[in-house]
Design an enzyme around this catalytic site. Structure first.
Site, mmCIF file in Angstrom:
data_model
loop_
_atom_site.group_PDB
_atom_site.id
_atom_site.type_symbol
_atom_site.label_atom_id
_atom_site.label_comp_id
_atom_site.label_asym_id
_atom_site.label_seq_id
_atom_site.Cartn_x
_atom_site.Cartn_y
_atom_site.Cartn_z
ATOM 1 N N TYR A 124 0.832 -1.199 0.000
ATOM 2 C CA TYR A 124 0.000 0.000 0.000
ATOM 3 C C TYR A 124 0.871 1.255 0.000
ATOM 4 O O TYR A 124 1.305 1.739 1.040
ATOM 5 C CB TYR A 124 -0.939 0.018 1.203
ATOM 6 C CG TYR A 124 -1.882 -1.161 1.285
ATOM 7 C CD1 TYR A 124 -2.241 -1.877 0.148
ATOM 8 C CD2 TYR A 124 -2.418 -1.570 2.505
ATOM 9 C CE1 TYR A 124 -3.097 -2.967 0.215
ATOM 10 C CE2 TYR A 124 -3.284 -2.653 2.587
ATOM 11 C CZ TYR A 124 -3.609 -3.351 1.440
ATOM 12 O OH TYR A 124 -4.460 -4.421 1.515
ATOM 13 N N HIS A 191 0.477 -12.012 1.299
ATOM 14 C CA HIS A 191 -0.328 -11.125 0.464
ATOM 15 C C HIS A 191 -0.550 -11.722 -0.930
ATOM 16 O O HIS A 191 0.403 -11.983 -1.658
ATOM 17 C CB HIS A 191 0.390 -9.782 0.333
ATOM 18 C CG HIS A 191 -0.508 -8.645 -0.048
ATOM 19 N ND1 HIS A 191 -0.100 -7.333 -0.002
ATOM 20 C CD2 HIS A 191 -1.794 -8.619 -0.482
ATOM 21 C CE1 HIS A 191 -1.096 -6.542 -0.372
ATOM 22 N NE2 HIS A 191 -2.127 -7.306 -0.687
#
Length: 339
Positions: A124, A191
């Site tokens: 992010y 992830h």
């Protein structure tokens, strides 16, 4: 997604409900409210008698707000978290540039009102989200929040985007902890497991590296995330490392209910599912999805029509979408929403 479906959901939903408070109860999942004296005694026996963090911290929380929030225990962990959680992608400028002061004020206000689970990742903003949180959370009582981050996905350049090797996992975890100014995170997740070279690599290298980090006290629980539910299931089936949580995104929304038909599998494996992106990564917002959104033109067009339909009737489709994703009575496991 048909407009008739949106209309039906609108008719069955209290449109004016605030998405954080007063949400429906899901069968079979323990839900709690903050006790008057700062904690609910029902927490005292969670996780074999270990005391769970209080839901109310005098001098920090707004008690009137916290009383309205519903909390759920995440599977077999000791984490009792707010039904609606705080997604960290926005703090990494994933959906546009964020004003840091406004972001800090929003985060602080949200935590004080009782939301207590934050999910972030090095992906992010290539560390921006974690760095922002590391600064913004200074001075916030550590008992006031749970936090998770991830390993495996990193840079925007394709050849640097994914690395599921054990060495990179260990390095990435240390870097995340440094950015977050923490010694330990509550959950460390792989992830987007579908982008690993193979499921076997996740099972035989990535997850064992997370176990080493857990044994070293760098994280308390291990999780996996991904979009294709079939890959999540394959990892769970093959893993010899205990997986504590699963994060699925965009699969229990107004326009996609795929997750519902798969919940039986996760229930059989005693795994809670974190249902992320209830607004479909921007599909179900008046502003529309960002330019990078991977959905096809047909899906985008259908969601745009739904947004226009709701706007015409004075309904905030984002609130509707969040309420919809969190209101399934047949959901037996802990389904949480990360914005």
């Amino acid at each position: 997604m048909s407009l008739a479906r949106v209309s039906k959901i609108m008719s069955a939903t209290c449109i004016n409900v605030k998405p954080v408070f007063g949400l429906p109860r899901s069968n079979g999942c323990a839900e709690y409210h903050a006790g008057v004296n700062g904690h609910d005694s029902r927490f005292d026996n969670v996780n074999g008698g270990h005391y769970v963090r209080p839901l109310f911290i005098p001098g920090f929380h707004d008690m009137d707000s916290v009383k309205k929030v519903k909390y759920r225990r995440i599977g077999c962990t000791d984490m009792v978290v707010s039904t609606l959680s705080i997604g960290g992608s926005g703090f990494g400028n994933v959906y546009g540039d964020m004003n840091e002061q406004r972001g800090t004020e929003t985060l602080h206000a949200t935590l004080k009102k009782g939301l207590n689970y934050i999910d972030t990742a090095p992906w992010y903003g290539q560390g921006k989200s974690e760095s922002f949180l590391g600064k913004a959370l200074q001075g916030i009582p550590r008992k006031a929040y749970f936090i998770s981050t991830k390993v495996g996905r990193y840079e925007q350049e394709i050849h640097k985007m994914f690395d599921f090797s054990a060495g990179k996992v260990l390095q990435s975890a240390e870097e995340s902890l440094n950015r977050l100014n923490l010694h330990c995170v509550d959950i460390l997740q792989v992830h987007d497991v579908e982008f690993a070279p193979s499921v076997d690599m996740v099972v035989n290298e990535t997850l064992p590296a997370l176990q080493k980090l857990k044994d070293a006290g760098k994280c308390r629980y291990i999780g996996i995330t991904g979009y294709p539910i079939s890959v999540l299931k394959e990892v769970i089936t093959k893993s010899h490392i205990k997986i504590d949580t699963v994060l699925s995104y965009c699969h229990l929304t107004l326009n996609d209910s795929t997750l519902l038909s798969e919940l039986g599998f996760f229930h059989q494996h005693n795994l809670p599912v974190i249902n992320a992106s209830p607004v479909g990564m921007g599909l179900l917002c008046s502003a529309g999805p960002p330019a990078w959104h991977p959905a096809g033109d047909e899906v985008k067009a259908a969601c745009k029509k739904a947004v226009e339909y709701c706007n015409h009737r004075g309904v905030d489709i984002t609130k509707l979408a969040i309420h919809h994703s969190i209101s399934y009575e047949q959901v037996r496991d802990c389904i949480l929403c990360s914005l």
